[in-house]
Design an enzyme around this catalytic site. Structure first.
Site, PDB file in Angstrom:
ATOM      1  N   ARG A 116      -0.431  -1.138   1.098  1.00  0.00           N
ATOM      2  CA  ARG A 116       0.048  -2.521   1.008  1.00  0.00           C
ATOM      3  C   ARG A 116       0.090  -3.135   2.395  1.00  0.00           C
ATOM      4  O   ARG A 116       0.157  -2.433   3.385  1.00  0.00           O
ATOM      5  CB  ARG A 116       1.453  -2.557   0.386  1.00  0.00           C
ATOM      6  CG  ARG A 116       1.464  -2.233  -1.106  1.00  0.00           C
ATOM      7  CD  ARG A 116       2.883  -2.162  -1.635  1.00  0.00           C
ATOM      8  NE  ARG A 116       3.543  -3.454  -1.553  1.00  0.00           N
ATOM      9  CZ  ARG A 116       4.700  -3.665  -0.929  1.00  0.00           C
ATOM     10  NH1 ARG A 116       5.318  -2.673  -0.340  1.00  0.00           N
ATOM     11  NH2 ARG A 116       5.225  -4.868  -0.890  1.00  0.00           N
ATOM     12  N   LYS A 181       9.108   8.555   2.195  1.00  0.00           N
ATOM     13  CA  LYS A 181       8.117   8.060   1.234  1.00  0.00           C
ATOM     14  C   LYS A 181       7.184   9.178   0.752  1.00  0.00           C
ATOM     15  O   LYS A 181       6.525   9.839   1.549  1.00  0.00           O
ATOM     16  CB  LYS A 181       7.301   6.947   1.886  1.00  0.00           C
ATOM     17  CG  LYS A 181       6.274   6.337   0.970  1.00  0.00           C
ATOM     18  CD  LYS A 181       5.835   4.991   1.492  1.00  0.00           C
ATOM     19  CE  LYS A 181       4.646   4.447   0.735  1.00  0.00           C
ATOM     20  NZ  LYS A 181       4.326   3.077   1.139  1.00  0.00           N
ATOM     21  N   ARG A 315      19.437  -1.983   7.337  1.00  0.00           N
ATOM     22  CA  ARG A 315      19.691  -2.867   8.473  1.00  0.00           C
ATOM     23  C   ARG A 315      19.773  -2.050   9.772  1.00  0.00           C
ATOM     24  O   ARG A 315      20.352  -0.962   9.788  1.00  0.00           O
ATOM     25  CB  ARG A 315      20.985  -3.642   8.278  1.00  0.00           C
ATOM     26  CG  ARG A 315      21.089  -4.795   9.257  1.00  0.00           C
ATOM     27  CD  ARG A 315      22.396  -5.497   9.174  1.00  0.00           C
ATOM     28  NE  ARG A 315      22.518  -6.215   7.901  1.00  0.00           N
ATOM     29  CZ  ARG A 315      23.573  -6.989   7.634  1.00  0.00           C
ATOM     30  NH1 ARG A 315      24.556  -7.115   8.488  1.00  0.00           N
ATOM     31  NH2 ARG A 315      23.663  -7.608   6.486  1.00  0.00           N
TER      32      ARG A 315
HETATM   33  C1  BTN Z   1       1.357   1.594  -0.093  1.00  0.00           C
HETATM   34  O1  BTN Z   1       1.088   1.016   0.968  1.00  0.00           O
HETATM   35  O2  BTN Z   1       2.450   2.114  -0.277  1.00  0.00           O
HETATM   36  C2  BTN Z   1       0.338   1.663  -1.188  1.00  0.00           C
HETATM   37  C3  BTN Z   1      -0.542   2.851  -1.065  1.00  0.00           C
HETATM   38  C4  BTN Z   1      -1.575   2.926  -2.149  1.00  0.00           C
HETATM   39  C5  BTN Z   1      -2.603   4.009  -1.898  1.00  0.00           C
HETATM   40  C6  BTN Z   1      -3.478   4.228  -3.087  1.00  0.00           C
HETATM   41  S1  BTN Z   1      -4.421   5.719  -2.969  1.00  0.00           S
HETATM   42  C7  BTN Z   1      -5.354   5.266  -4.355  1.00  0.00           C
HETATM   43  C8  BTN Z   1      -5.622   3.782  -4.230  1.00  0.00           C
HETATM   44  N1  BTN Z   1      -6.797   3.535  -3.428  1.00  0.00           N
HETATM   45  C9  BTN Z   1      -6.503   2.890  -2.290  1.00  0.00           C
HETATM   46  O3  BTN Z   1      -7.323   2.562  -1.415  1.00  0.00           O
HETATM   47  N2  BTN Z   1      -5.186   2.668  -2.229  1.00  0.00           N
HETATM   48  C10 BTN Z   1      -4.499   3.154  -3.397  1.00  0.00           C
END
Ligand code: BTN
Length: 318
Positions: A116, A181, A315
């Site tokens: 993201r 995460k 925070r």
């Molecule tokens: C994030 O930033 O938390 C989202 C990560 C999403 C990764 C997955 S792996 C499978 C799919 N292909 C990608 O290129 N991204 C998502």
């Protein structure tokens, strides 16, 4: 080569060459490529090579058999790659051709995995799950409200089938384990946003990440094999599909309301002082769960405000 070495046993260069029908020199070249993939190869003098611990390679057969008939029937196609740029990118182009509905696409490695907010997603060979699922919906984007949060709930439920401890959700759809995460979700939309539209749900989860590869991750991360060793990626993929396919099938009728309560139960930051960063702006307040639409609720100076985008942190931690 990897299929042979996946058993974790010692294989001589000669045997590898014979099995693959190539010369010793070609075997040597391929072994070097494995190291570029971040796999740690052990060379045992006078005997051969082995991958310590072996590899639990993705297998369509194992995924289907763990998925069972009912959920399997919702899946039109399961595509497995050894290596792609990004499973989401591949599935988006299938969607464009009208061939992506009810398709699940997985890869052992992504060379350009996307996260993201323009981040990269690190996906070294065999060290996690890189899964994308395509689904077409009638009724435009408004019926997809909260979908990305519901997907987080589905992943948490899949992990619960294996009794993975301390799984929580961080708004909007990160899956955390022991405060770090473990998995992230990237939702991408295509098509007519007021009518028939397609969504690609990309899920990344760390499982067996080696620390050399993880050095590039810019936030605290968790790894399934460290938290709960021995969970098979094939079984976990099947569990994710078993949670996600019915969710997608029923989402236009059920909507986020069927998942909101469960999301709130798993909320990592509920009641805590957080900072939300969206673009160049930041807001500070007390996290108060999510709205019917999946918006983050923040209590700012006694007033509840709803946010649809941005990134939260405790925070003082940005
Ligand atoms: C994030 O930033 O938390 C989202 C990560 C999403 C990764 C997955 S792996 C499978 C799919 N292909 C990608 O290129 N991204 C998502």
């Amino acid at each position: 080569m990897l299929k042979i070495l996946a058993d974790g046993e010692v294989h001589s260069g000669e045997a590898l060459g014979a099995a693959l029908g190539v010369s010793r020199a070609a075997v040597w070249k391929q072994l070097q490529k494995l190291e570029q993939y971040g796999l740690v190869l052990e060379s045992i003098k006078g005997q051969g090579y082995r991958l310590p611990g072996g590899l639990d390679l993705l297998s369509a057969e194992k995924i289907y058999s763990a998925l069972g008939e009912e959920s399997g029937a919702l899946l039109r196609k399961l595509i497995l790659f050894d290596e792609v740029d990004s499973t989401n990118t591949r599935l988006l182009s299938l969607m464009e051709k009208g061939e992506g509905h009810a398709v699940a696409l997985l890869s052992e490695r992504q060379s350009a995995g996307r996260g993201r907010r323009g981040r990269q997603w690190i996906s070294p060979y065999g060290a996690g799950i890189s899964l994308s699922i395509g689904w077409e919906f009638n009724g435009g984007v408004q019926c997809l409200e909260g979908l990305s949060l519901a997907v987080g709930v589905a992943i948490a439920r899949a992990l619960a089938r294996f009794s993975v401890p301390d799984v929580r959700l961080k708004w909007p759809n990160d899956v955390w384990c022991h405060g770090r995460k473990l998995s992230g979700v990237l939702l991408e939309l295509k098509g007519d946003l007021t009518d028939r539209c397609a969504v690609v749900i990309g899920i990344g989860l760390n499982s067996g990440l080696r620390s050399e590869s993880a050095a590039a991750i810019d936030q605290p991360w968790a790894d399934l094999q460290q938290v709960k060793p021995g969970i098979s990626r094939n079984q976990l993929v099947a569990a994710m599909l078993a949670e996600l396919l019915p969710l997608l099938q029923n989402y236009t009728e059920q909507g986020f309301s069927a998942y909101r309560e469960a999301w709130m139960q798993l909320d990592q930051f509920a009641g805590q002082k957080v900072t939300l960063q969206a673009g160049t702006q930041t807001w500070s307040g007390i996290a108060a769960g999510v709205s019917e639409k999946g918006a983050l609720k923040l209590n700012i100076d006694g007033e509840e405000q709803h946010f649809h985008g941005g990134e939260i942190s405790l925070r003082g931690q940005i």
